[in-house]
Write a protein that holds these residues in place. Sequence first.
Motif, PDB file in Angstrom:
ATOM      1  N   ASN A   1       0.848  -1.185   0.000  1.00 44.89           N
ATOM      2  CA  ASN A   1       0.000   0.000   0.000  1.00 44.89           C
ATOM      3  C   ASN A   1       0.892   1.247   0.000  1.00 44.89           C
ATOM      4  OD1 ASN A   1       0.849   0.512   2.693  1.00 44.89           O
ATOM      5  ND2 ASN A   1      -0.941  -0.509   3.556  1.00 44.89           N
TER       6      ASN A   1
ATOM      7  N   SER B   1      -8.732  10.963   1.268  1.00 49.87           N
ATOM      8  CA  SER B   1      -8.926   9.855   0.328  1.00 49.87           C
ATOM      9  C   SER B   1      -9.715  10.310  -0.902  1.00 49.87           C
ATOM     10  CB  SER B   1      -9.637   8.697   1.020  1.00 49.87           C
ATOM     11  OG  SER B   1     -10.909   9.122   1.476  1.00 49.87           O
TER      12      SER B   1
ATOM     13  N   ASP C   1      -5.885   4.559   1.456  1.00 50.30           N
ATOM     14  CA  ASP C   1      -4.613   4.259   2.118  1.00 50.30           C
ATOM     15  C   ASP C   1      -4.301   2.766   2.114  1.00 50.30           C
ATOM     16  OD1 ASP C   1      -4.112   6.916   2.614  1.00 50.30           O
ATOM     17  OD2 ASP C   1      -4.980   6.873   4.629  1.00 50.30           O
ATOM     18  N   ASP C   2      -5.337   1.927   2.021  1.00 50.29           N
ATOM     19  CA  ASP C   2      -5.103   0.486   2.052  1.00 50.29           C
ATOM     20  C   ASP C   2      -5.066  -0.153   0.656  1.00 50.29           C
ATOM     21  OD1 ASP C   2      -7.813   0.785   1.505  1.00 50.29           O
ATOM     22  OD2 ASP C   2      -8.470  -0.761   2.913  1.00 50.29           O
ATOM     23  N   TYR C   3      -5.152   0.674  -0.406  1.00 49.31           N
ATOM     24  CA  TYR C   3      -5.081   0.119  -1.757  1.00 49.31           C
ATOM     25  C   TYR C   3      -3.720  -0.547  -1.947  1.00 49.31           C
ATOM     26  CZ  TYR C   3      -4.800  -0.463  -6.738  1.00 49.31           C
ATOM     27  OH  TYR C   3      -4.642  -1.031  -7.980  1.00 49.31           O
ATOM     28  N   LEU C   4      -3.726  -1.758  -2.490  1.00 43.74           N
ATOM     29  CA  LEU C   4      -2.493  -2.522  -2.691  1.00 43.74           C
ATOM     30  C   LEU C   4      -2.077  -2.525  -4.156  1.00 43.74           C
ATOM     31  CD1 LEU C   4      -2.929  -5.516  -0.316  1.00 43.74           C
ATOM     32  CD2 LEU C   4      -0.748  -4.461  -0.833  1.00 43.74           C
ATOM     33  N   TRP C   5      -0.867  -2.006  -4.421  1.00 38.36           N
ATOM     34  CA  TRP C   5      -0.287  -2.129  -5.759  1.00 38.36           C
ATOM     35  C   TRP C   5       0.348  -3.494  -5.869  1.00 38.36           C
ATOM     36  CZ3 TRP C   5       0.931   2.945  -3.622  1.00 38.36           C
ATOM     37  CH2 TRP C   5       0.267   3.999  -4.268  1.00 38.36           C
TER      38      TRP C   5
END
Length: 173
Positions: A66, A124, A148-152
């Motif tokens: 993240n 956000s 904030d918790d989005y995972l690349w």
Amino acid sequence: MQEIKITNQNLNREALFYALESAGIQTNAYADLIFNHPSYTYTDAEKEISIVELTLHDLGLKNGGNFKQTEEAIQLSGYNCCPLEIAPYIRMHYRSQKPARPKTENGHPPDSILIFSKPLADSSEFPKGFYLRNIEGILWLRAYIASDDYLWEPDTQLIVRKTVIEKNIPVLR
């Protein structure tokens, strides 16, 4: 990993948008939000920085990461975030980006290159930064919104600033 020097031409707003338009570079509505933010500076940014392109996996994030994890991995690897103001000049330098595959909904677009920078606002609902994309031969400088918790994914390509390491050379007497 190739180091590239990017020169900030310190163009004012009108001159920068003229340069982007002349180069055939498109922007999206989220990019306009960044460009219109009162903290975004056009002519006071650094003159030149060195950048490198790598992946999250290169930074040790084998399962992706993240925003916070990515930022920490960048710093632990001896790199730094890019100034937001340098993003248009990075886009103008990256002219031969490979064309993008079809985009997935609500995800980081395939074949895009994330310019990792600190966001102007802690919200956000406000864009965090920019990414580069080539859509059917048209070059884009696009901004993105992510939680904030989005995972690349680990194979996400990103551009980071190469940190200048000053060596202390002992003085011989």
